[in-house]
Design a protein around this motif. Structure first.
Motif, PDB file in Angstrom:
ATOM      1  N   THR A 201       1.079  -1.037   0.038  1.00 20.00           N
ATOM      2  CA  THR A 201      -0.070   0.222  -0.095  1.00 20.00           C
ATOM      3  C   THR A 201       0.644   0.973   0.252  1.00 20.00           C
ATOM      4  OG1 THR A 201      -1.578  -0.803   1.218  1.00 20.00           O
ATOM      5  CG2 THR A 201      -1.941   1.141   1.580  1.00 20.00           C
ATOM      6  N   SER A 202       0.341   2.278  -0.720  1.00 17.90           N
ATOM      7  CA  SER A 202       1.210   3.225  -0.362  1.00 17.90           C
ATOM      8  C   SER A 202       0.881   4.319   0.296  1.00 17.90           C
ATOM      9  CB  SER A 202       0.929   4.005  -2.020  1.00 17.90           C
ATOM     10  OG  SER A 202       1.570   3.370  -3.450  1.00 17.90           O
ATOM     11  N   TYR A 203       1.769   4.941   0.837  1.00 14.07           N
ATOM     12  CA  TYR A 203       1.474   6.015   2.350  1.00 14.07           C
ATOM     13  C   TYR A 203       1.763   7.684   2.261  1.00 14.07           C
ATOM     14  CZ  TYR A 203      -0.501   2.038   4.108  1.00 14.07           C
ATOM     15  OH  TYR A 203      -1.765   1.035   4.621  1.00 14.07           O
ATOM     16  N   SER A 204       1.253   8.493   2.182  1.00 18.19           N
ATOM     17  CA  SER A 204       2.037   9.470   2.375  1.00 18.19           C
ATOM     18  C   SER A 204       2.162  10.625   3.594  1.00 18.19           C
ATOM     19  CB  SER A 204       1.478  11.000   0.657  1.00 18.19           C
ATOM     20  OG  SER A 204       1.653  11.993   1.118  1.00 18.19           O
ATOM     21  N   PHE A 205       3.418  10.504   4.112  1.00 19.60           N
ATOM     22  CA  PHE A 205       3.579  11.350   5.470  1.00 19.60           C
ATOM     23  C   PHE A 205       3.656  12.532   5.686  1.00 19.60           C
ATOM     24  CE2 PHE A 205       3.784   6.106   5.474  1.00 19.60           C
ATOM     25  CZ  PHE A 205       3.081   6.810   5.900  1.00 19.60           C
ATOM     26  N   THR A 206       3.672  13.378   6.604  1.00 19.96           N
ATOM     27  CA  THR A 206       3.931  14.771   6.364  1.00 19.96           C
ATOM     28  C   THR A 206       4.085  14.882   8.465  1.00 19.96           C
ATOM     29  OG1 THR A 206       1.574  15.921   7.052  1.00 19.96           O
ATOM     30  CG2 THR A 206       2.832  15.715   4.782  1.00 19.96           C
ATOM     31  N   VAL A 207       4.894  15.734   8.942  1.00 17.61           N
ATOM     32  CA  VAL A 207       5.264  15.788   9.738  1.00 17.61           C
ATOM     33  C   VAL A 207       4.754  17.462  10.493  1.00 17.61           C
ATOM     34  CG1 VAL A 207       6.871  16.043  11.329  1.00 17.61           C
ATOM     35  CG2 VAL A 207       7.594  14.605   9.690  1.00 17.61           C
ATOM     36  N   ARG A 208       4.812  18.239  11.197  1.00 21.92           N
ATOM     37  CA  ARG A 208       3.948  19.407  11.839  1.00 21.92           C
ATOM     38  C   ARG A 208       5.186  19.605  13.057  1.00 21.92           C
ATOM     39  NH1 ARG A 208      -1.912  21.513  10.235  1.00 21.92           N
ATOM     40  NH2 ARG A 208      -0.088  23.188  10.428  1.00 21.92           N
TER      41      ARG A 208
END
Length: 335
Positions: A201-208
């Motif tokens: 499965t493809s995932y997209s992660f970001t950080v704040r």
């Protein structure tokens, strides 16, 4: 160190006593029922691996390990002192407790409720202290830079980024999967491990970044990762530096194991040991589980020259089993 004794089931028979070489360890005999599964439809067990960390001056991030129970877990209840503050669906095992006072210490516990509506015992207490609030702080931290990561087999990813800056200090980092916040780590941490993902499965992660006044930075650039297809051996989630040896005491031979806990953001509290191709025992830490090196020793018998194969795996904080270590071979009476 506390010594814990009890039977070990191996090849369908009781072989002797077990000696725990790690403190505050509870022993489960048999073929590795879940840490909270008593196997007879009783109450769900107390959640293990509970941690609490301030996310800002007015919030605390509480995490715990998923509980196994029959007929199943419906939800978790999070308590601040004696007051229930949040209900969390069974599919989640972390929550942000908000509307807290700055510079205050809080005590949290977690309980599991099963699908029959029965409430299990409380977890052990954990404490977190919120930082002092900064007067008139309206300046958000800078955007986390250089985010990158890698898939760890089919069910986990490792993420890291460069630290943000703030006019006061960064209190925490929030990790998002798409638009959904899925995790939080302390402001002095610039890496995270996300487990419980789906294979292929493809995932997209970001950080704040978040400061004590709850100001949020802009999101980092996205990190796009794809987990390995199918069901792999989970080697990326296996304990590392696994060693096995034997020693002789009072005419009997014991198997001595040591390993490094797998890298996760939660606390690994349960391991399954497999001996000669069969589950031998489950180890469950009732107190502070080791985050680094762990050791364990148990009785093998009195005969010299017996050859055994051994390996182990960890139950991850999301409730799934990680991969097995490489198998080691030992022979009683030989170095």
């Amino acid at each position: 160190m506390r010594r814990v004794t009890g039977p070990v089931h191996r090849r369908g028979r009781v072989t002797g006593r077990v000696v725990a070489a790690c403190g505050a360890l509870a022993f489960l005999a048999g073929c590795a029922q879940g840490a909270a599964d008593d196997g007879d439809g009783g109450l769900p067990g107390a959640p293990t691996g509970v941690t609490a960390a301030a996310g800002s001056a007015t919030s605390v991030h509480v995490m715990w390990n998923a509980v196994s129970a029959r007929p199943g877990v419906r939800a978790y209840e999070v308590y601040r002192g004696g007051t229930k503050v949040r209900d969390v669906p069974a599919s989640e095992h972390m929550v942000d407790v908000t509307r807290l006072a700055p510079a205050t210490t809080y005590v949290f516990t977690v309980r599991a409720r099963d699908t029959d509506g029965r409430l299990g015992p409380r977890s052990r207490e954990v404490r977190a202290t919120t930082p002092a609030a900064a007067a008139a702080d309206r300046s958000a931290p800078t955007r986390p830079l250089g985010p990158h990561g890698r898939a760890v087999g089919s069910r986990a990813v490792q993420l890291s980024w460069s630290p943000s800056t703030d006019d006061h200090r960064v209190a925490s980092y929030d990790i998002y999967q798409g638009a959904t916040k899925i995790h939080s780590v302390g402001g002095n941490q610039t890496a995270a491990v996300v487990t419980g993902l789906r294979p292929g499965t493809s995932y997209s992660f970001t950080v704040r970044a978040r400061d004590a006044a709850d100001n949020l930075s802009p999101a980092s650039a996205p990190v796009r990762l794809t987990t390995a297809p199918g069901s792999d051996d989970g080697r990326g989630t296996a304990p590392t530096s696994f060693h096995a040896a034997t020693h002789r005491t009072d005419g009997a031979y014991y198997l001595d194991l040591d390993w490094i806990a797998p890298r996760t953001d939660g606390v690994v509290t349960e391991y399954q040991i497999q001996l000669d191709g069969q589950p031998a025992t489950s180890l469950v830490w009732g107190g502070d589980a080791p985050r680094g090196k762990a050791t364990y020793s148990f009785y093998l018998g009195r005969e010299a020259g017996e050859r055994h194969r051994v390996r182990l795996r960890a139950r991850l904080p999301d409730g799934t089993w990680g991969g097995f270590t490489p198998e080691r071979t030992v022979t009683t009476g030989r170095p």
